[in-house]
Design an enzyme around this catalytic site. Structure first.
Site, PDB file in Angstrom:
ATOM      1  N   ASP A   1      -1.307  14.460  11.182  1.00 38.11           N
ATOM      2  CA  ASP A   1      -1.277  14.321   9.715  1.00 38.11           C
ATOM      3  C   ASP A   1      -2.689  14.222   9.149  1.00 38.11           C
ATOM      4  OD1 ASP A   1      -0.099  14.257   7.260  1.00 38.11           O
ATOM      5  OD2 ASP A   1       0.429  12.136   7.301  1.00 38.11           O
TER       6      ASP A   1
ATOM      7  N   LYS B   1       1.581  -2.793   9.022  1.00 41.13           N
ATOM      8  CA  LYS B   1       2.585  -1.730   8.921  1.00 41.13           C
ATOM      9  C   LYS B   1       3.898  -2.219   9.513  1.00 41.13           C
ATOM     10  CE  LYS B   1      -0.643   2.129   9.033  1.00 41.13           C
ATOM     11  NZ  LYS B   1      -0.990   3.424   9.648  1.00 41.13           N
TER      12      LYS B   1
ATOM     13  N   LEU C   1       0.816  -1.221   0.000  1.00 39.73           N
ATOM     14  CA  LEU C   1       0.000   0.000   0.000  1.00 39.73           C
ATOM     15  C   LEU C   1       0.846   1.266   0.000  1.00 39.73           C
ATOM     16  CD1 LEU C   1      -2.787  -1.013   2.545  1.00 39.73           C
ATOM     17  CD2 LEU C   1      -2.900  -1.049   0.052  1.00 39.73           C
ATOM     18  N   GLY C   2       2.045   1.188   0.592  1.00 39.73           N
ATOM     19  CA  GLY C   2       2.899   2.368   0.669  1.00 39.73           C
ATOM     20  C   GLY C   2       4.264   1.988   1.194  1.00 39.73           C
TER      21      GLY C   2
ATOM     22  N   GLY D   1       8.219   3.896   2.692  1.00 37.34           N
ATOM     23  CA  GLY D   1       8.981   5.071   3.092  1.00 37.34           C
ATOM     24  C   GLY D   1      10.287   4.649   3.723  1.00 37.34           C
ATOM     25  N   GLY D   2      11.032   5.645   4.243  1.00 33.87           N
ATOM     26  CA  GLY D   2      12.322   5.352   4.841  1.00 33.87           C
ATOM     27  C   GLY D   2      12.219   4.534   6.102  1.00 33.87           C
ATOM     28  N   PHE D   3      11.012   4.497   6.744  1.00 30.49           N
ATOM     29  CA  PHE D   3      10.863   3.799   8.011  1.00 30.49           C
ATOM     30  C   PHE D   3      10.326   2.384   7.830  1.00 30.49           C
ATOM     31  CE2 PHE D   3       7.164   6.333   7.027  1.00 30.49           C
ATOM     32  CZ  PHE D   3       6.155   5.386   7.059  1.00 30.49           C
TER      33      PHE D   3
END
Length: 717
Positions: free
Chosen positions: A137, A39, A16-17, A19-21
């Site tokens: 956010d 996640k 789904l997505g 990132g750096g984390f």
């Protein structure tokens, strides 16, 4: 990764997505007939102490998300677990569509739809804030319209990012804050790392503003003085709702609603707020004056000036004193910096500098290498390949004070080459000192420290810090050495350093729009070559695999550095506010900008950005005070006064832009404020004087009329 089973039960369906984390997956629960969101969190360091801290932080966030998941409009937390050195959260999958899809094509919400949106999200936020959590956010993409009942579900509480941020601070690796939030929806106090409950209200307000205007926040203008978003002219709302939204999105958090309850109370009173602006009369005249007074004799401009010159002088002096006082206190500096940025963006971009080559380490390179940073062996190989192509100098913009095995010995051997310049960090009160790689001679080391203004924008370059030279200076020195050009102290002014025959006067604390600048060290104003990379860019992996031709390298300055966002070496520049994407510039690109600027001084005749002395700036400001006073005194008709003021402001801005193009930065905002103060103050004084004069003359005329009438009545038969 697809098809992999995590935690012994969650089979990955799709990504789904990322990132750096870590990454976010859609998964199938093999033990229950349901889909879920998984996640992943990968700590940046495998240090045992940090992993223990990560475990503790992770458990704390899990407990928080478990409490929040009890709300009907927040995804339920199903599970959490650890596999190896990676942590996972398992949450409810919300079937529906993001609110951002409803905004597609610039669709504008009606007022009832906007109020419903506010009520729906405020109910969720009330529960979140009662649990002492700030979402940080809120945006259209994080509000999912649930398919089953049409309610909005608030997702992505950024727990993984929060852990990453706190671990980064604990490890002391960098002082760059990992931002949690989205450009346009995130208020200023949150960008500075101090979010409040009203920060979430700001983000919700900006979401509703986008709903009623059809414009993303990045496309809305700002008030240059208050920095408040100007959106009202693009929405058709009642004054009551417009007032509520205005107080949700104030730039100054102290002027916003401070809690969900305050907003809900205001919405409850919405029906009682005015629905139309009141009509008020423009004037009221006594009937006696209207019917009995005779026309007043006209006064020439000389008569009016003679009768009011003292007040005119006082108004002019007051406007000049206020303007200069505001400048001296530094209150106009933020506006001057914004003007500087805008004028920088208006300058034509120069073509890429063929004297330089940037070897960028992108996210794609890091994924291909399977590491967060290239190994010493890979860096050594790239240096070896580049040196075979005979560049003039290579700048290694990577931290290598600590080994990144394998290949440490090979890298240290390559760094001994006199053609290689490497990094160190001087450090400050807020940033640690980072030494260069061991064994590198001091003449092959340049510091990487970049100067950031109060608004986090890089406009200045530190080229000397005590006995140390900057990274860019070392590269330029090495490049120009073959032409017998070097640094030296000026023979006529020992306080100024020269590069060849070009003097480099250090920046002063009151240069241009600055007023209380920390001008320590030896600083220059930056002249960016372009809003993008100032030189050709090749990929690290292409050099590593021999896919870069020697002609691209030969006789050039080659800078190697990280351009990947995960490297967290990104900075705001004067171009950031005008960019739709990629608002920040990698540090290696900024070093290339400074290097190109130094080379252009010597070889291209491109001048440094200059500025006027304080006394000249003072005269410049006082001169515009005089212009404003003249406009306010001599232009009596409102339309003419408005047109004259606009023309004067246009001349002021135009001349400032022209001078900026000639490499001279002078104040813009301060003289504009001075002009406005003088115009308004003088016009107000003139109107008051004339009103009083007209009243006095009217009374005299009336008295004469009355006396005449009485006299006539006394002599009538």
């Amino acid at each position: 990764m697809l098809g992999t089973v995590l935690g012994g039960r969650y089979r990955i369906i799709t990504i789904l997505g990322a990132g750096g984390f870590g990454q976010t997956y859609l998964a199938e629960d093999e033990q229950q007939p349901r889909r879920c969101v998984v996640k992943q969190f990968k700590p940046v360091s495998q240090d045992l102490h940090l992993l223990v801290v990560a475990r503790r932080l992770f458990d704390t966030e899990v407990e928080t998300l478990r409490r929040l998941g009890q709300h009907d409009q927040i995804p339920e937390l199903y599970d959490s677990f650890q596999e190896g050195e990676e942590f996972y959260l398992v949450q409810e999958f919300i079937e529906g569509h993001a609110l951002s899809e409803e905004f597609a094509g610039g669709r504008q919400f009606s007022e009832p739809e906007a109020i419903a949106l506010l009520h729906d999200v405020l109910n969720v936020l009330s529960f979140v804030h009662q649990n002492q959590v700030i979402h940080r956010d809120i945006k259209p993409a994080n509000l999912i319209r649930r398919k089953s009942d049409g309610k909005l579900v608030l997702i992505d509480f950024g727990a993984v990012k929060e852990i990453q941020t706190r671990l980064t601070g604990i490890s002391g690796q960098t002082e760059v804050t990992v931002g949690i939030g989205t450009q346009g929806y995130t208020p200023s106090e949150q960008l500075m790392g101090r979010p409040r409950y009203c920060s979430d209200l700001y983000a919700l307000g900006m979401t509703v503003v986008q709903a009623v205007t059809g414009c993303p926040p990045s496309q809305l203008p700002e008030d240059p003085e208050t920095l408040d978003v100007l959106w009202q002219h693009q929405a058709e709302l009642s004054p009551g709702l417009m007032l509520i939204l205005d107080y949700l999105v104030r730039y100054d958090f102290s002027q916003r609603y401070q809690s969900v309850a305050e907003v809900q109370h205001a919405l409850a009173q919405l029906a009682d707020l005015p629905t139309d602006l009141p009509d008020t009369p423009t004037s009221l005249l006594p009937p006696a004056v209207a019917h009995r007074a005779q026309p007043l004799p006209p006064l020439s401009w000389r008569d009016r000036l003679r009768m009011g010159w003292r007040g005119l002088a006082i108004a002019t002096a007051t406007a000049a004193a206020l303007s200069l006082g505001l400048k001296h206190l530094g209150w106009t500096e933020p506006l001057e910096r914004l003007a500087y940025d805008q004028m920088t963006r208006l300058q034509p971009a120069l073509p890429p500098d063929d004297r330089l080559l940037i070897v960028g380490i992108s996210e794609a390179d890091l994924q291909a290498l399977g590491r967060a940073t290239p190994s010493d062996a890979d860096v050594a190989k790239v240096l070896r390949i580049l040196q075979q192509a005979e560049p003039r100098v290579i700048g290694l913009g990577l931290w290598r004070d600590l080994p990144q095995e394998p290949g440490r010995a090979a890298l240290l051997e390559e760094l001994r080459s006199p053609k290689v310049i490497t990094f160190m960090q001087l450090g400050s009160v807020t940033t640690p000192q980072i030494p260069p790689p061991p064994g590198v001679p001091p003449v092959q080391v340049g510091f990487s420290d970049l100067l950031v203004d109060a608004d986090r924008v890089v406009r200045r370059g530190l080229i000397f810090g005590g006995e140390f030279h900057s990274f860019a200076v070392r590269l330029a020195q090495k490049y120009l050495a073959s032409e017998n050009v070097g640094l030296r102290t000026s023979s006529t002014n020992p306080g100024i350093t020269e590069l060849g025959d070009i003097p480099l006067p250090p920046l002063e604390s009151t240069a241009g729009g600055y007023q209380r600048l920390d001008a320590g060290g030896y600083q220059l104003l930056l002249r960016y070559r372009s809003p993008d990379a100032p030189a050709p860019v090749v990929a690290f992996a292409d050099v590593l695999n021999g896919r870069v031709a020697a002609d691209q390298v030969r006789d050039r300055i080659v800078l190697i550095g990280t351009t990947a966002p995960s490297g967290k070496d990104l900075y705001y520049t004067p171009f950031s506010a005008g960019q739709q994407t990629e608002h920040q510039m990698p540090g290696v690109v900024i070093h290339a900008q400074i290097t190109s600027q130094l080379l252009s001084l010597v070889q291209d005749g491109r001048r440094l950005m200059g500025y006027w002395p304080d006394w000249a700036e003072g005269l410049w400001i006082v001169g515009w005070v005089a212009v404003g006073s003249g406009l306010g005194w001599f232009l009596r008709h409102p339309a003419r006064l408005g047109a004259g003021s606009v023309a004067a402001i246009g001349i002021l801005i135009g001349s400032s832009i022209w001078l900026f193009g000639q490499q001279v930065w002078i104040p813009v905002a301060t003289p504009a404020i001075a002009l406005t103060l003088a115009t308004v103050g003088t016009a107000a004084h003139r109107i008051y004087r004339e009103s009083k004069l007209d009243t006095d003359l009217t009374q005299i005329v009336w008295d004469k009329t009355l006396i005449t009438d009485l006299g006539r009545r006394g002599h009538s038969p």
